[in-house]
Motif scaffolding. Structure first.
Motif, PDB file in Angstrom:
ATOM      1  N   ARG A 158      41.180  33.560  42.389  1.00 59.54           N
ATOM      2  CA  ARG A 158      40.682  34.576  41.708  1.00 59.54           C
ATOM      3  C   ARG A 158      40.926  34.851  40.274  1.00 59.54           C
ATOM      4  NH1 ARG A 158      36.732  35.387  45.109  1.00 59.54           N
ATOM      5  NH2 ARG A 158      37.693  36.210  47.264  1.00 59.54           N
ATOM      6  N   ARG A 159      39.794  35.067  39.528  1.00 59.56           N
ATOM      7  CA  ARG A 159      39.838  35.100  38.173  1.00 59.56           C
ATOM      8  C   ARG A 159      39.573  36.698  37.900  1.00 59.56           C
ATOM      9  NH1 ARG A 159      36.336  30.278  36.212  1.00 59.56           N
ATOM     10  NH2 ARG A 159      35.181  31.540  37.855  1.00 59.56           N
ATOM     11  N   ALA A 160      39.845  37.149  36.645  1.00 63.11           N
ATOM     12  CA  ALA A 160      39.785  38.303  36.069  1.00 63.11           C
ATOM     13  C   ALA A 160      38.225  38.993  36.166  1.00 63.11           C
ATOM     14  CB  ALA A 160      40.315  38.708  34.923  1.00 63.11           C
ATOM     15  N   GLU A 161      37.556  37.706  35.555  1.00 67.20           N
ATOM     16  CA  GLU A 161      35.969  38.067  35.804  1.00 67.20           C
ATOM     17  C   GLU A 161      35.406  38.389  37.053  1.00 67.20           C
ATOM     18  OE1 GLU A 161      37.402  35.664  34.089  1.00 67.20           O
ATOM     19  OE2 GLU A 161      36.340  33.808  34.213  1.00 67.20           O
ATOM     20  N   ASP A 162      35.968  37.544  38.143  1.00 65.62           N
ATOM     21  CA  ASP A 162      35.510  37.822  39.588  1.00 65.62           C
ATOM     22  C   ASP A 162      35.899  39.274  39.905  1.00 65.62           C
ATOM     23  OD1 ASP A 162      35.178  35.050  39.499  1.00 65.62           O
ATOM     24  OD2 ASP A 162      37.183  34.448  40.641  1.00 65.62           O
ATOM     25  N   ILE A 163      36.772  39.714  39.676  1.00 66.98           N
ATOM     26  CA  ILE A 163      37.129  41.272  40.227  1.00 66.98           C
ATOM     27  C   ILE A 163      36.100  41.986  39.438  1.00 66.98           C
ATOM     28  CG2 ILE A 163      38.822  42.798  40.061  1.00 66.98           C
ATOM     29  CD1 ILE A 163      39.696  40.369  41.575  1.00 66.98           C
ATOM     30  N   VAL A 164      35.637  41.930  38.069  1.00 69.76           N
ATOM     31  CA  VAL A 164      34.607  42.686  37.624  1.00 69.76           C
ATOM     32  C   VAL A 164      33.519  42.761  38.374  1.00 69.76           C
ATOM     33  CG1 VAL A 164      33.379  43.250  35.600  1.00 69.76           C
ATOM     34  CG2 VAL A 164      35.838  42.734  35.377  1.00 69.76           C
ATOM     35  N   ALA A 165      33.146  41.452  38.606  1.00 68.83           N
ATOM     36  CA  ALA A 165      31.758  41.065  39.348  1.00 68.83           C
ATOM     37  C   ALA A 165      31.775  41.739  41.008  1.00 68.83           C
ATOM     38  CB  ALA A 165      31.392  39.716  39.510  1.00 68.83           C
ATOM     39  N   LEU A 166      33.073  41.560  41.558  1.00 71.96           N
ATOM     40  CA  LEU A 166      33.096  42.342  42.872  1.00 71.96           C
ATOM     41  C   LEU A 166      33.095  43.603  42.848  1.00 71.96           C
ATOM     42  CD1 LEU A 166      35.728  39.788  44.555  1.00 71.96           C
ATOM     43  CD2 LEU A 166      33.510  40.238  45.512  1.00 71.96           C
ATOM     44  N   ALA A 167      33.686  44.506  41.873  1.00 76.54           N
ATOM     45  CA  ALA A 167      33.793  45.897  41.743  1.00 76.54           C
ATOM     46  C   ALA A 167      32.387  46.204  41.545  1.00 76.54           C
ATOM     47  CB  ALA A 167      34.729  46.272  40.736  1.00 76.54           C
ATOM     48  N   ALA A 168      31.497  45.623  40.596  1.00 73.36           N
ATOM     49  CA  ALA A 168      30.349  46.071  40.326  1.00 73.36           C
ATOM     50  C   ALA A 168      29.350  45.889  41.623  1.00 73.36           C
ATOM     51  CB  ALA A 168      29.464  45.134  39.310  1.00 73.36           C
ATOM     52  N   LEU A 169      29.343  44.858  42.441  1.00 72.06           N
ATOM     53  CA  LEU A 169      28.800  44.712  43.589  1.00 72.06           C
ATOM     54  C   LEU A 169      29.302  45.895  44.712  1.00 72.06           C
ATOM     55  CD1 LEU A 169      27.071  43.162  45.708  1.00 72.06           C
ATOM     56  CD2 LEU A 169      28.918  41.546  46.251  1.00 72.06           C
ATOM     57  N   GLN A 170      30.535  46.143  44.609  1.00 72.72           N
ATOM     58  CA  GLN A 170      30.861  47.128  45.625  1.00 72.72           C
ATOM     59  C   GLN A 170      30.248  48.641  45.148  1.00 72.72           C
ATOM     60  OE1 GLN A 170      35.059  46.511  44.657  1.00 72.72           O
ATOM     61  NE2 GLN A 170      35.197  44.535  45.971  1.00 72.72           N
ATOM     62  N   ALA A 171      30.207  48.606  44.027  1.00 72.74           N
ATOM     63  CA  ALA A 171      29.420  50.086  43.700  1.00 72.74           C
ATOM     64  C   ALA A 171      28.346  50.177  44.039  1.00 72.74           C
ATOM     65  CB  ALA A 171      29.784  50.245  41.948  1.00 72.74           C
ATOM     66  N   ARG A 172      27.429  48.911  43.709  1.00 65.78           N
ATOM     67  CA  ARG A 172      26.103  48.993  44.053  1.00 65.78           C
ATOM     68  C   ARG A 172      25.784  49.136  45.695  1.00 65.78           C
ATOM     69  NH1 ARG A 172      22.622  44.784  43.538  1.00 65.78           N
ATOM     70  NH2 ARG A 172      24.177  43.185  43.463  1.00 65.78           N
ATOM     71  N   LEU A 173      26.542  48.479  46.480  1.00 70.28           N
ATOM     72  CA  LEU A 173      26.652  48.656  47.857  1.00 70.28           C
ATOM     73  C   LEU A 173      26.923  50.126  48.235  1.00 70.28           C
ATOM     74  CD1 LEU A 173      28.426  45.480  48.961  1.00 70.28           C
ATOM     75  CD2 LEU A 173      26.103  46.101  49.741  1.00 70.28           C
ATOM     76  N   LEU A 174      28.029  50.954  47.629  1.00 65.63           N
ATOM     77  CA  LEU A 174      28.103  52.179  47.850  1.00 65.63           C
ATOM     78  C   LEU A 174      27.022  53.174  47.650  1.00 65.63           C
ATOM     79  CD1 LEU A 174      31.923  52.406  46.643  1.00 65.63           C
ATOM     80  CD2 LEU A 174      31.110  53.209  48.908  1.00 65.63           C
ATOM     81  N   ASP A 175      26.524  53.028  46.339  1.00 62.45           N
ATOM     82  CA  ASP A 175      25.354  54.061  46.020  1.00 62.45           C
ATOM     83  C   ASP A 175      24.040  53.722  47.065  1.00 62.45           C
ATOM     84  OD1 ASP A 175      26.792  54.784  44.218  1.00 62.45           O
ATOM     85  OD2 ASP A 175      25.803  53.377  42.518  1.00 62.45           O
ATOM     86  N   ALA A 176      23.766  52.196  47.313  1.00 62.18           N
ATOM     87  CA  ALA A 176      22.699  52.079  48.399  1.00 62.18           C
ATOM     88  C   ALA A 176      22.865  52.604  49.904  1.00 62.18           C
ATOM     89  CB  ALA A 176      22.414  50.607  48.263  1.00 62.18           C
ATOM     90  N   LEU A 177      24.221  52.453  50.106  1.00 59.26           N
ATOM     91  CA  LEU A 177      24.261  52.865  51.689  1.00 59.26           C
ATOM     92  C   LEU A 177      24.311  54.266  51.760  1.00 59.26           C
ATOM     93  CD1 LEU A 177      26.652  49.685  52.337  1.00 59.26           C
ATOM     94  CD2 LEU A 177      24.221  50.127  52.944  1.00 59.26           C
ATOM     95  N   TRP A 178      24.902  54.928  50.725  1.00 56.11           N
ATOM     96  CA  TRP A 178      24.951  56.425  50.811  1.00 56.11           C
ATOM     97  C   TRP A 178      23.547  56.820  51.016  1.00 56.11           C
ATOM     98  CZ3 TRP A 178      29.205  58.816  51.658  1.00 56.11           C
ATOM     99  CH2 TRP A 178      29.336  60.220  51.347  1.00 56.11           C
ATOM    100  N   THR A 179      22.569  56.307  50.647  1.00 52.34           N
ATOM    101  CA  THR A 179      21.169  56.893  50.588  1.00 52.34           C
ATOM    102  C   THR A 179      20.604  56.811  52.207  1.00 52.34           C
ATOM    103  OG1 THR A 179      20.138  54.742  50.411  1.00 52.34           O
ATOM    104  CG2 THR A 179      20.535  56.158  48.393  1.00 52.34           C
ATOM    105  N   VAL A 180      21.285  55.904  52.839  1.00 50.91           N
ATOM    106  CA  VAL A 180      20.785  55.793  54.408  1.00 50.91           C
ATOM    107  C   VAL A 180      21.849  56.572  55.396  1.00 50.91           C
ATOM    108  CG1 VAL A 180      20.104  53.588  53.890  1.00 50.91           C
ATOM    109  CG2 VAL A 180      22.181  53.787  54.924  1.00 50.91           C
TER     110      VAL A 180
END
Ligand SMILES: C[S@@+](CC[C@H](N)C(=O)[O-])C[C@H]1O[C@@H](n2cnc3c(N)ncnc32)[C@H](O)[C@@H]1O
Length: 267
Positions: A172-194
Motif C-alpha cells: 500500500r502506498r499513500a496515493e492508493d489510499i487517496v484513490a480508494l477513499a475517492a472510490l468509496q465516496a463515489r460508491l456512498l453517493d451512488a448507493l444512497w440514491t437507491v
C-alpha cells in the motif's frame, strides 16, 4: 489469530454444530458477540470440519460476521450487496434469512464467479440476482425500485487484516489510499440514491485508516443532509464519532469499521 467459523443456520444450530466439532475432537468456543460465530483456538484444515464441503460451516472472521448483525435487514427485505465478491457476507445474510430479496453486485467478473461458488456450497442464493457491474453506475443496473437495506462492504486498503496478510503493508502506498477513499465516496453517493427513505446503508471496511473510515463518513454526512449515523453497541469495537472501529485483534477480530447510516423518512 484464532480461526473463526460461521455456522450455517439453515443446516445446524450453533449448539448442534459445536457437538459435531466435539465429536471430531476439535476444540471450539461459541462467541458471545455474534450469534453464528465459533472460535477455534487452534486452526484446522477446512476439510477436517464436519460438513464443510456441504456448506454446514464457513471460515469467516468475527468482524466480517458482525456485518450481518450491524445491517439487521428486516425479514424478506429487498437488500443490495453492492461489493459482494466472493460472497461471504451475502451468503451469511441468506443463511440468516433465505426470504431476503438479494441483489449482489461486483465489478470484477472473475471474483463474481466466486459468489456463485459460495452460494452453491452453502446452499443459499438460488433466488438471488448476481450482476457483474460497476455499482456506481446505477443507470446500468438499477430498475428504479428502492432497496430497504444496502450493504457497502467497500474496497479498501485491507490494513485491518495485517495479522493474517502482513504483505498489505508492503504493497500500500499513500496515493492508493487517496484513490480508494475517492472510490468509496463515489460508491456512498451512488448507493444512497437507491436506498428508500427510512432505509439503512451499512458502510463497512477492513481498514484501520481514518481516511477510509471516520473521515469518510464525516465527509459523507456533510454533503448528505438526509443521512444520519445510528449508533452501534460495544459489541462492534470502540466508538469513533458515533461509528465503530476495531483494531486488529481487538475482541479477537480483524481490524474493521462499521457505520450504520439511516436515510431520513419522507414526511
Ligand atoms: C471488501 S471486498 C468485498 C467482500 C465481500 N463483501 C465478502 O464478504 O465476501 C470489495 C469488493 O468490491 C469490489 N469493487 C470494487 N469497486 C467496485 C465497484 N465500483 N462496483 C462494484 N464492486 C466493486 C471488488 O471487486 C471487491 O470484490
Amino acid at each position: 489469530a484464532p480461526m473463526w467459523l460461521r455456522v450455517n443456520r439453515q443446516q445446524h444450530s450453533r449448539e448442534a454444530y459445536l457437538d459435531l466439532l466435539a465429536e471430531a475432537g476439535i476444540e471450539a468456543i461459541a462467541e458471545p458477540l455474534s450469534a453464528d460465530a465459533v472460535r477455534l483456538p487452534v486452526a484446522v484444515p477446512v476439510n477436517s470440519l464436519p460438513g464443510f464441503a456441504q456448506g454446514a460451516v464457513s471460515v469467516q472472521d468475527l468482524s466480517a460476521q458482525q456485518v450481518a448483525d450491524a445491517l439487521q435487514a428486516p425479514l424478506g427485505a429487498r437488500v443490495l450487496d453492492a461489493c459482494a465478491a466472493p460472497g461471504g457476507k451475502s451468503a451469511h445474510l441468506l443463511e440468516r434469512d433465505p426470504s431476503l430479496q438479494l441483489l449482489a453486485l461486483d465489478v470484477d467478473a472473475r471474483r463474481l464467479q466466486r459468489i456463485r461458488e459460495t452460494f452453491a456450497r452453502t446452499g443459499v442464493g438460488a433466488q438471488a440476482q448476481v450482476l457483474a457491474v460497476d455499482a456506481t453506475d446505477t443507470t446500468v443496473w438499477w430498475d428504479g425500485k428502492p432497496f430497504d437495506a444496502v450493504l457497502l462492504d467497500a474496497p479498501c486498503s485491507a490494513t485491518g487484516i495485517i495479522r493474517r496478510q502482513p504483505d498489505v503493508l508492503l504493497h500500500r502506498r499513500a496515493e492508493d489510499i487517496v484513490a480508494l477513499a475517492a472510490l468509496q465516496a463515489r460508491l456512498l453517493d451512488a448507493l444512497w440514491t437507491v436506498l428508500r427513505p427510512g432505509g439503512v446503508l451499512l458502510y463497512s471496511t477492513c481498514s484501520i485508516l481514518r481516511q477510509e473510515n471516520g473521515q469518510q463518513v464525516a465527509d459523507f454526512l456533510v454533503r448528505t443532509p438526509d443521512a444520519q449515523v445510528q449508533a452501534l453497541p460495544d459489541a462492534f469495537g470502540h466508538e469513533v464519532a458515533g461509528n465503530r472501529q476495531r483494531l486488529p485483534g481487538e475482541q479477537g477480530g480483524d481490524g474493521f469499521f462499521y457505520a450504520r447510516l439511516v436515510k431520513a423518512a419522507q414526511d
